[in-house]
Design an enzyme around this catalytic site. Structure first.
Site, PDB file in Angstrom:
ATOM      1  N   GLU A  21      37.807  48.173  27.105  1.00  0.00           N
ATOM      2  CA  GLU A  21      36.889  48.494  26.008  1.00  0.00           C
ATOM      3  C   GLU A  21      36.267  49.872  26.165  1.00  0.00           C
ATOM      4  O   GLU A  21      35.521  50.324  25.301  1.00  0.00           O
ATOM      5  CB  GLU A  21      35.770  47.437  25.938  1.00  0.00           C
ATOM      6  N   ASP A  22      36.574  50.527  27.272  1.00  0.00           N
ATOM      7  CA  ASP A  22      35.925  51.802  27.589  1.00  0.00           C
ATOM      8  C   ASP A  22      36.567  52.949  26.810  1.00  0.00           C
ATOM      9  O   ASP A  22      37.770  53.198  26.945  1.00  0.00           O
ATOM     10  CB  ASP A  22      36.053  52.065  29.094  1.00  0.00           C
ATOM     11  N   GLY A  53      37.218  29.484  35.800  1.00  0.00           N
ATOM     12  CA  GLY A  53      36.474  29.684  37.035  1.00  0.00           C
ATOM     13  C   GLY A  53      36.348  31.140  37.424  1.00  0.00           C
ATOM     14  O   GLY A  53      36.145  31.464  38.587  1.00  0.00           O
ATOM     15  N   GLU A  87      37.355  42.284  39.744  1.00  0.00           N
ATOM     16  CA  GLU A  87      38.322  43.217  40.330  1.00  0.00           C
ATOM     17  C   GLU A  87      37.675  44.021  41.449  1.00  0.00           C
ATOM     18  O   GLU A  87      38.259  44.204  42.525  1.00  0.00           O
ATOM     19  CB  GLU A  87      38.828  44.196  39.257  1.00  0.00           C
TER      20      GLU A  87
END
Length: 429
Positions: A21-22, A53, A87
């Site tokens: 989305e950047d 999860g 991440e």
């Protein structure tokens, strides 16, 4: 989240961590293209979906865990993404355990604000809807990332006024940090094995021919060490190169030969990914795509002719000047395949304890080189920031000196052992 007790074999040189989305993701896009052109294998994917999860998908976890370098585009969009923060946690875990090189790009974020979770950082994090243990470990990860050597976009542009130069300098920085693909450089002394010298000479003599050589010998006699050292010395002279380890074992897994064909093509075509549905299709693609390329291929630990026919079936598959090295315990395979020359490794078994210190030592050398170069480039940063980096460099150099001494002692001990064995053999003649 998936975990390993020891680092897996490297698949990628660089992994890009960014928010899809950047609006500033073009930085990773342009850097990615420049690195691929330079022969550096990258992983950059905009399919960013967490599984149940808050788990990263298996392919992405493996891509992170098999990369040498990670580039983080830290922005407000990154901080607002639970996917990106997960991440980041895994990347920093790989850095801590296996020495992955992590290069952050701070885009409209002040590292000091990131460390203290204030200002725009606090605003971006307030959009997160997940709390509890997730929030706690994301907080620690962000604070750790704020202390890493990286690129401050705002300060850089204020000084140099050029986005293209910014991307270009990042690309060059990554190239300087890069370790040669598919190779952990061995500093173990192999000069006691005479066939290493002859093999190098043989490959140089046939510079315009497609040559296939075989290295035979029992387990732990130095076959892979010799092949790795030769590969390291000549790989830059080729259009593409690939070092496939454990060919025999990997080929016995489901679709093992197909996966090996895909890996070989990806290496030789500079990261291009081709989907192979069968061994026959893979053979056809290899013949079509590589017939005009000068390539270097090492097939390590081959134990069946089918593996050779699937991966390097004919010299006609490859461009002039290509070189293929095959290591195997089964000498008859080399004769059936009609290699140009067979070399038999005569080295002594490699001591396991040397390998335990080599990799941390090599990673430490690489970190020191990166830190020194980066500190020299920080003419635009505050004295406090530079002092912090210099302290980090000093600690790394102290650790490295201890490791270097251990490596030296182990090598001298092994050389003495080799010399004693040679003397013993001569007295028995």
């Amino acid at each position: 989240m998936g975990d390993y007790s020891s680092p897996p074999g490297p698949e990628f040189d660089v992994y890009f961590s960014f928010s899809r989305e950047d609006p500033q993701k073009y930085i990773t896009e342009f850097t990615n293209k420049s690195l691929i052109i330079g022969g550096i294998r990258t992983f950059r994917d905009e399919n960013q979906v967490l599984q149940r999860g808050l788990q990263l998908e298996k392919q992405r976890r493996e891509a992170i865990q098999t990369s040498r370098i990670a580039i983080l585009l830290l922005s407000q969009e990154y901080l607002s993404s639970d996917f990106c923060l997960e991440e980041l946690v895994l990347i920093l875990r790989c850095r801590e355990r296996w020495g992955m090189i992590v290069v952050p790009i701070f885009y409209d974020l002040n590292p000091s604000d990131l460390r203290k979770l204030r200002g725009p950082v606090s605003t971006a994090l307030s959009r997160q809807t997940v709390g509890g243990c997730w929030w706690k470990r994301w907080k620690f990860a962000l604070q750790e990332a704020s202390d890493l050597c990286g690129w401050d976009h705002t300060t850089y542009i204020d000084i140099f006024k050029s986005e293209s130069k910014f991307v270009g300098d990042i690309t060059q920085d990554i190239r300087d940090k890069r370790i040669p693909s598919n190779l952990k450089i061995s500093i173990y002394p192999i000069r006691y094995d005479a066939c290493y010298e002859y093999l190098n000479l043989f490959l140089q003599m046939g510079s315009n021919e497609v040559l296939v050589v075989g290295i035979g010998g029992q387990n732990k006699m130095g076959k892979t060490i010799i092949a790795k050292s030769v590969y390291d010395g000549i790989f830059e002279a080729f259009d593409g190169c690939s070092f496939l380890r454990g060919v025999g074992q990997k080929s016995r897994k489901p679709n093992g030969l197909v996966h090996l064909q895909e890996k070989l093509l990806s290496d030789l075509l500079l990261g291009e990914r081709i989907n192979i549905t069968s061994v026959t299709k893979g053979v056809n693609v290899l013949k079509e795509r590589l017939s005009c390329k000068k390539v270097l291929i090492v097939l390590d630990d081959v134990d069946n002719l089918d593996q050779l026919y699937a991966l390097v079936g004919s010299r006609k598959w490859f461009g002039l000047g290509s070189k293929i090295i095959i290591t195997t315990k089964i000498l008859s395979l080399l004769y059936f395949y009609k290699v140009d020359q067979v070399f038999e490794a005569q080295g002594l078994p490699l001591p396991v304890y040397i390998q335990e210190i080599l990799e941390p030592y090599q990673q430490s050398c690489h970190r020191i080189a990166g830190l020194k170069g980066y500190i020299q480039s920080l003419c635009y940063m505050t004295n406090d920031r530079v002092k912090l980096l210099e302290d980090q460099l000093r600690r790394e150099c102290n650790t490295n000196a201890i490791q270097a001494q251990k490596v030296c002692e182990l090598n001298l001990a092994q050389e003495a052992k080799v010399g004693y064995s040679d003397e013993l053999v001569s007295t028995m003649k």
